[in-house]
Design a protein around this motif. Structure first.
Motif, mmCIF file in Angstrom:
data_model
loop_
_atom_site.group_PDB
_atom_site.id
_atom_site.type_symbol
_atom_site.label_atom_id
_atom_site.label_comp_id
_atom_site.label_asym_id
_atom_site.label_seq_id
_atom_site.Cartn_x
_atom_site.Cartn_y
_atom_site.Cartn_z
ATOM 1 N N ARG A 13 18.743 41.885 92.046
ATOM 2 C CA ARG A 13 18.187 43.169 92.509
ATOM 3 C C ARG A 13 18.004 43.154 94.032
ATOM 4 O O ARG A 13 18.358 44.122 94.720
ATOM 5 C CB ARG A 13 16.863 43.454 91.812
ATOM 6 C CG ARG A 13 16.276 44.824 92.157
ATOM 7 C CD ARG A 13 14.973 45.108 91.446
ATOM 8 N NE ARG A 13 15.018 44.826 90.029
ATOM 9 C CZ ARG A 13 15.584 45.595 89.092
ATOM 10 N NH1 ARG A 13 16.167 46.717 89.451
ATOM 11 N NH2 ARG A 13 15.559 45.248 87.817
ATOM 12 N N ILE A 78 20.798 46.062 85.508
ATOM 13 C CA ILE A 78 21.190 44.714 85.915
ATOM 14 C C ILE A 78 21.140 43.844 84.666
ATOM 15 O O ILE A 78 20.135 43.824 83.960
ATOM 16 C CB ILE A 78 20.250 44.157 86.993
ATOM 17 C CG1 ILE A 78 20.338 45.008 88.261
ATOM 18 C CG2 ILE A 78 20.575 42.683 87.289
ATOM 19 C CD1 ILE A 78 19.330 44.652 89.326
ATOM 20 N N VAL A 88 25.911 44.625 87.719
ATOM 21 C CA VAL A 88 25.034 45.707 88.157
ATOM 22 C C VAL A 88 25.785 47.003 87.926
ATOM 23 O O VAL A 88 26.964 47.121 88.276
ATOM 24 C CB VAL A 88 24.660 45.590 89.654
ATOM 25 C CG1 VAL A 88 23.783 46.769 90.076
ATOM 26 C CG2 VAL A 88 23.968 44.271 89.942
#
Length: 131
Positions: A13, A78, A88
């Motif tokens: 992330r 994700i 992703v």
């Protein structure tokens, strides 16, 4: 294989957000650092197809900066597979078009260079799928 190990999801992330900001800022150094420096890397997008790191880099240098703001996101997914593979998927509103767009990336953690995108794809669709 363990899926979605929390600290691995967070690593991806963070890297994904860094990449998105680099698109806005046209930070070619960060954009290049995100992708695996290999002739096997692929990035297929709406106005470009980069086969190999060199083609991807050439496009990065030519393209204008991003929109200056983060795009309106609909969904970010994700998924991590163990500690060394992740995907992703971003669904967002395309600027100037009444249709959603999608961006997908495959990330691999290499022992010598860390996490890199090895495959990326951006597309526009005419409708939003039912989830």
């Amino acid at each position: 294989m363990e899926l979605n190990i929390p600290e691995v999801v967070e690593e991806i992330r963070t890297l994904f957000e860094r990449y998105e900001q680099a698109l806005i800022d046209k930070d070619v150094e960060v954009l290049d650092a995100t992708f695996w420096n290999s002739p096997l890397t692929i990035r297929a997008a709406i106005h470009e197809n980069g086969y190999g790191f060199d083609e991807i880099h050439a496009h990065r240098v030519r393209r204008p900066p991003g929109p200056g703001i983060k795009l309106a996101r609909r969904r970010v997914v994700i998924t991590t597979f163990g500690r060394d593979l992740a995907t992703v998927h971003l669904e967002f509103d395309m600027r100037g078009r009444d249709m959603p767009a999608r961006q997908s990336q495959t990330w691999v953690r290499f022992p010598d260079v860390g996490w890199k995108v090895v495959l990326a794809q951006v597309s526009v669709t005419e409708s939003t799928p039912a989830y």
